[in-house]
Structure formats: structure tokens, C-alpha cells
Design a protein around this motif. Sequence first.
Motif, short mmCIF file in Angstrom:
data_model
loop_
_atom_site.label_atom_id
_atom_site.label_comp_id
_atom_site.label_asym_id
_atom_site.label_seq_id
_atom_site.Cartn_x
_atom_site.Cartn_y
_atom_site.Cartn_z
N ALA A 78 0.83 -1.21 0.00
CA ALA A 78 0.00 0.00 0.00
C ALA A 78 0.86 1.26 0.00
N ARG A 79 1.91 1.25 0.79
CA ARG A 79 2.81 2.41 0.83
C ARG A 79 3.57 2.56 -0.47
N LEU A 80 3.98 1.46 -1.07
CA LEU A 80 4.74 1.49 -2.32
C LEU A 80 3.94 2.15 -3.43
N HIS A 81 2.62 1.95 -3.43
CA HIS A 81 1.77 2.51 -4.48
C HIS A 81 1.08 3.80 -4.05
N GLY A 82 1.47 4.35 -2.90
CA GLY A 82 0.86 5.59 -2.45
C GLY A 82 -0.61 5.43 -2.11
N GLN A 83 -0.99 4.25 -1.63
CA GLN A 83 -2.39 3.97 -1.30
C GLN A 83 -2.54 3.58 0.16
N ALA A 84 -1.86 4.32 1.02
CA ALA A 84 -1.88 3.98 2.45
C ALA A 84 -3.29 3.92 3.01
N ALA A 85 -4.19 4.74 2.48
CA ALA A 85 -5.57 4.75 2.98
C ALA A 85 -6.31 3.48 2.63
N LEU A 86 -5.78 2.74 1.68
CA LEU A 86 -6.44 1.50 1.25
C LEU A 86 -5.75 0.26 1.81
N TRP A 87 -5.02 0.41 2.91
CA TRP A 87 -4.25 -0.72 3.43
C TRP A 87 -5.14 -1.90 3.82
N ARG A 88 -6.34 -1.58 4.30
CA ARG A 88 -7.22 -2.68 4.68
C ARG A 88 -7.64 -3.51 3.46
N ARG A 89 -7.91 -2.83 2.35
CA ARG A 89 -8.27 -3.55 1.13
C ARG A 89 -7.10 -4.40 0.64
N TRP A 90 -5.89 -3.83 0.68
CA TRP A 90 -4.70 -4.59 0.32
C TRP A 90 -4.51 -5.79 1.26
N TRP A 91 -4.75 -5.58 2.53
CA TRP A 91 -4.59 -6.65 3.51
C TRP A 91 -5.53 -7.82 3.20
N ALA A 92 -6.81 -7.48 2.94
CA ALA A 92 -7.78 -8.54 2.63
C ALA A 92 -7.36 -9.30 1.37
N ALA A 93 -6.93 -8.57 0.34
CA ALA A 93 -6.57 -9.21 -0.92
C ALA A 93 -5.35 -10.11 -0.78
N LEU A 94 -4.29 -9.59 -0.14
CA LEU A 94 -3.06 -10.35 -0.04
C LEU A 94 -3.17 -11.48 0.98
N ALA A 95 -3.93 -11.28 2.03
CA ALA A 95 -4.14 -12.36 3.00
C ALA A 95 -4.84 -13.54 2.33
N LEU A 96 -5.86 -13.24 1.53
CA LEU A 96 -6.58 -14.33 0.86
C LEU A 96 -5.71 -14.98 -0.21
N ALA A 97 -4.90 -14.19 -0.90
CA ALA A 97 -4.00 -14.77 -1.90
C ALA A 97 -3.00 -15.71 -1.25
N LEU A 98 -2.48 -15.32 -0.09
CA LEU A 98 -1.55 -16.19 0.64
C LEU A 98 -2.24 -17.43 1.18
N LEU A 99 -3.39 -17.26 1.80
CA LEU A 99 -4.05 -18.37 2.50
C LEU A 99 -4.68 -19.38 1.55
N THR A 100 -5.12 -18.93 0.38
CA THR A 100 -5.72 -19.89 -0.54
C THR A 100 -4.67 -20.81 -1.17
N HIS A 101 -3.40 -20.39 -1.14
CA HIS A 101 -2.34 -21.25 -1.69
C HIS A 101 -2.27 -22.59 -0.95
N PRO A 102 -2.07 -22.62 0.36
CA PRO A 102 -2.01 -23.92 1.03
C PRO A 102 -3.35 -24.65 1.04
N LEU A 103 -4.44 -23.91 1.03
CA LEU A 103 -5.75 -24.59 1.00
C LEU A 103 -5.93 -25.33 -0.32
N LEU A 104 -5.47 -24.73 -1.42
CA LEU A 104 -5.52 -25.44 -2.70
C LEU A 104 -4.57 -26.62 -2.69
N ASP A 105 -3.37 -26.44 -2.15
CA ASP A 105 -2.42 -27.55 -2.05
C ASP A 105 -3.00 -28.72 -1.28
N ALA A 106 -3.78 -28.42 -0.26
CA ALA A 106 -4.36 -29.48 0.57
C ALA A 106 -5.40 -30.30 -0.18
N MET A 107 -5.84 -29.82 -1.34
CA MET A 107 -6.76 -30.60 -2.16
C MET A 107 -6.03 -31.73 -2.89
#
Length: 336
Positions: A78-107
Motif C-alpha cells: 500500500a505504501r509502495l503505491h501511495g495507497q496507504a488509505a487502502l491498506w485494509r483492502r490490500w490486507w484482505a486481498a493479499l491475505a486471501l492470496a496467501l491463504l488460498t495457496h495452502p488450501l488449494l495444495d491441501a486438495m
Amino acid sequence: MDSVSQLALGASVAVAVAGRRVGIGRAACWGAVAGTLPDLDVFIDQGDPILDMVLHRAETHALFWLALASLPLALLVARLHGQAALWRRWWAALALALLTHPLLDAMTVYGTQLALPFSNHPYGLGSVFIIDPAYTLPLLLGLALALARRGPGGLRANAIGLALGCAYLGWSVLAQQMVTTRAQAALAAQGIAAERLLVTPTAFNTLLWRVVAIEGEHFHEGYASLLDAGPGLAFDRFPRRLDLGAAVAGLDGVQRIQAFSKGFHKFSEEDGLLRITDLRMGQEPRYVFSFAVAERGAAGLHPLQPTRKLGRRPDLERGLPWLGRRLLGEPLPPPR
């Protein structure tokens, strides 16, 4: 799953969650990065082939550690792109991108240690093959349309691709249960008392399934297609050579493979090398994960440190034509 699938899933999830607010291109780029990060553990050399196997999909695939890592990563992006106000949106997106990786692997059947540091149990449903175009292509197509069109139309295309991928995973679980029921009936009819039963798809599809049943000193292998004309299921019987395993039962590598394979393993001896083989990935007699753990000499067996990986890839020249014909329901014996 393979790297392309994980990259596509991470990008698709990030676009779906944050594309409208932070930009489709940015969301796709960082989602792809987050979807790939957990697999960087393949570059860690554990000093032993067995450790390389059982410690892959470990800490870097643990939901707890990935959830913790998602916040600093999101703040940085968020800071890199000058979107500090949108950090929560970035957090939700990147958290899900990270977490869905092992969940898919577990299939897949391999084994993913989702619950570290609280448990090292290797979760592996085994309803999809590690590479399956029917899952990956809708993600890639939806993502490509999102990047090409941008705007609401692109977001809609990405959402459809993501929904189709999720639906395919759901189908794989349903198909697995259908074949499991059929396999259990066939085993009972043939008087095979299975202690453990493995039902997992063959390469690149969810129509043809490999069935492995453990029965004491032996295991039974069979193949069932959803397009077979009848419910019958033929099995071939093979020895597990547990007598060889008793001689190396105290070795760390042997114990690790026994636990990681959840009992789907066999022992063999060839050219003076005693090996343990994970029966879950491959088909008789070719398996991806087979390890020499001891060598027989004049003074008897002595452990190998480090162990040696002796796995063999399938014979594609013979295997792919058989796969295509058997998938369509033709009652062919597997290539040996």
C-alpha cells in the motif's frame, strides 16, 4: 498444485477482492506474487532428500504464519503505491492470496502442514491432481479478460473464472466420493479387507481414478473411470515387504515417510539398497518418491546418510495413450 495454478489463483483472488479499488493490474500483480511466495521453500536444501520432501509445504504453508505475514506485506505494498488509505483492502486481498495457496495444495494428495506450529499433520484430500487444466484454464481466461477489458466487465469475467475453478474443486470431491463408494463395494465383493483406502485422480483429470487398498503385507491397485460401462473394479496385488521394513524401523527417514504417507508405503531391496516408497504418487512400479535408506554389505545393513532419492517418473510414451483410452472407459490393464 503447480506454480501456474497458484499464480493464477492468487491473482484472481486479489482482483476479486481489491481490483475495483486499487486497480486490476496492481491487484493481479501482487496477488500473483503472494500466491507464489509459499512455494519458495523448494529452494531450501534440508541436506537429505527425505527431509526435502516432508518439510516442503511446512512453515511456509501454515495458515497461522501466513496470516501473520499478510499484514506487513499489505502495508508495504500500500505504501509502495501511495495507497496507504487502502491498506485494509490490500490486507484482505493479499491475505486471501496467501491463504488460498495452502488450501488449494491441501486438495492434492501430497500433504500440506496447514496447522503449524500447533500440529504437523500433513493434510491431503487428494481429490485433484497436482496439474489439472480444467481447474487452471478458467482462472487464466477470466484473469486475462479482466486485464484486457478492465472495468466492470473485466471484474465480472474474473469472478466467473474464479467461480468455475471453485466449482471444479467441488466436483472433484463429489467424484472422489462416488469412486470411493464403488471401490469399497468392489473390495468387499472380492473379500479384500482394506485397512486403508486411497482414491486419487490420475494425471490431468477427474474422470479416471487410481485406487490403492492396504491389506497387511500387501496392497491392491486398481483404476476406475466414471465412464466405465459397469461398476466392477479389478485389482492387482503387490507385496509391501514389511519384513524389510522391520530391519530399518528405527531410522528417522523411515519413520518420517511412514507418517507422511499415512501408511501408504512399501519396502523393497534392489542392488543391495533397501528403499522405502510412498505409494500415493505414481503407479506400480514407477513412483515419484522412493528413497534408499540403507545399504546391504558384508557386515549386514548400514544406514545411508544422507538418503538417496531413487524415484522414477511415469513412462509417458506408454502411459499417456493408456490414460486417454482408459479414461474413456476402455477396460485396459495399466502399463507395467
